[in-house]
Design an enzyme around this catalytic site. Sequence first.
Site, mmCIF file in Angstrom:
data_model
loop_
_atom_site.group_PDB
_atom_site.id
_atom_site.type_symbol
_atom_site.label_atom_id
_atom_site.label_comp_id
_atom_site.label_asym_id
_atom_site.label_seq_id
_atom_site.Cartn_x
_atom_site.Cartn_y
_atom_site.Cartn_z
ATOM 1 N N TYR A 110 0.807 -1.226 0.000
ATOM 2 C CA TYR A 110 0.000 0.000 0.000
ATOM 3 C C TYR A 110 0.838 1.273 0.000
ATOM 4 O O TYR A 110 0.529 2.245 0.687
ATOM 5 C CB TYR A 110 -1.031 0.034 1.128
ATOM 6 C CG TYR A 110 -0.643 -0.585 2.448
ATOM 7 C CD1 TYR A 110 0.257 0.023 3.304
ATOM 8 C CD2 TYR A 110 -1.224 -1.776 2.854
ATOM 9 C CE1 TYR A 110 0.584 -0.535 4.516
ATOM 10 C CE2 TYR A 110 -0.920 -2.347 4.071
ATOM 11 C CZ TYR A 110 -0.011 -1.715 4.906
ATOM 12 O OH TYR A 110 0.302 -2.279 6.123
ATOM 13 N N CYS A 129 12.177 -10.776 -7.853
ATOM 14 C CA CYS A 129 11.918 -10.681 -9.294
ATOM 15 C C CYS A 129 10.554 -10.044 -9.546
ATOM 16 O O CYS A 129 9.633 -10.687 -10.073
ATOM 17 C CB CYS A 129 12.007 -12.057 -9.943
ATOM 18 S SG CYS A 129 13.680 -12.724 -9.900
#
Length: 439
Positions: free
Chosen positions: A334, A361
Amino acid sequence: MPLSGTSRIDGRGHLTIGGCDAMELAKEFGTPLYVYDEALIRQNSRRFVESFKQSGFAFQVAYASKAFSCIAMAQLAAEENLSLDVVSSGELYTALQAGFPVERIHFHGNNKTEEELRMALEANVGCYVVDNFYEMELLHDLASTANKRVNVMLRLTPGIEVHTHEYISTGQEDSKFGFGVSDGQAMQAIQHALAKKQFNLLGIHVHIGSQIFDTTGFVQAVRIVRAFLDRVHEEMGYEVQVLNLGGGFGISYTSEDDPVAIEAFVETITREVAATWDERDLPRPEIWIEPGRSIVGNAGTTLYTIGSIKEIPGIRTYVAVDGGMTDNIRPALYQAKYDALLANKASLPPAETVSIAGKCCESGDMLIWDIALPKVNSGDILAVLSTGAYGYSMASNYNRLRRPAVVFVQDGEAELVVERETYEDLIRKDRKRAVLSQI
């Protein structure tokens, strides 16, 4: 951004926490590493407790263990005479293993399973915060079978919107938590709970959200709750013994944040409850609150070793660390913001603006965008500040990375309270196939 607690910059320009050199901590325990300032955790805890003592109210300050839970933290909370808010059997098990006083454990959660409730009943936890009708029936059936009378509170959603991220806002009407006040569910829940012989209905609970910088929402919550209780009192003659106003008290992550002091939060809450109850000539309730982030958030620092550095001329410089969203998912989840410094160059002035990338990744694995730091080199130690809440507790093994170690520091001593995971830990529950497919 000013350093918190016992964090200092020594004569060599190194960051120290609890009298321990961050560079030495990184060398001894490895990185990423969660470092907790034990003195600051205790100071934050005591500020809540002392503020309530001055108010004259009976109270419980329950540490919200979801912010950061391990055996050592539960032990510390017990030593500071806090209660404990748990939301799962795992958090409950941790508390029990720590020897936390069971009568001061409050069991939360919007979907407690039968297994979890049986475990809590066997342990004789102090209170259940009932979240919905399904749980109410299940808990009562299990308590009846066990021939136990249990303390319960009902979680209400008061219909309050607070200024915080939607993922951590919980008091609005459209919420997965609690019984709605405006739709009549809360009144029905009170009726049902009072009719159940195995329940001792202590009172009600509200939690309006997290990382809140304004006391207005808490004042509004008290008034809405009291207006609701007036109707309950009229219709059923019931008056609460306990009013639980939850947590959500904000902390400073960056210089943009301006949190209300702990003392001001407590003073506002207690003053409003006193005024609202006194004007009705009702006995004042015991007040419970559930701080988590505001106890441990600014007491935590995460240390990383800087690896690759990628310059894109005219665009950005990416500085990669040996952790990321696996040890702090909040920026990806968030858009949480953090401040940081170079632990080995803490006294040097800024020389460049860089962005701190994690090693996962994922393009979204970014810890900090555009931060001014001294000239950064591979091998430097980056200290990200105020990571004590929801870093370790939300950590994962994504990309099969090992969860970091946790140390408590105080008076120049470092205590390992959670070991770094090993490669063996990563595969401990894996099972090899008995017969491999023929290709």
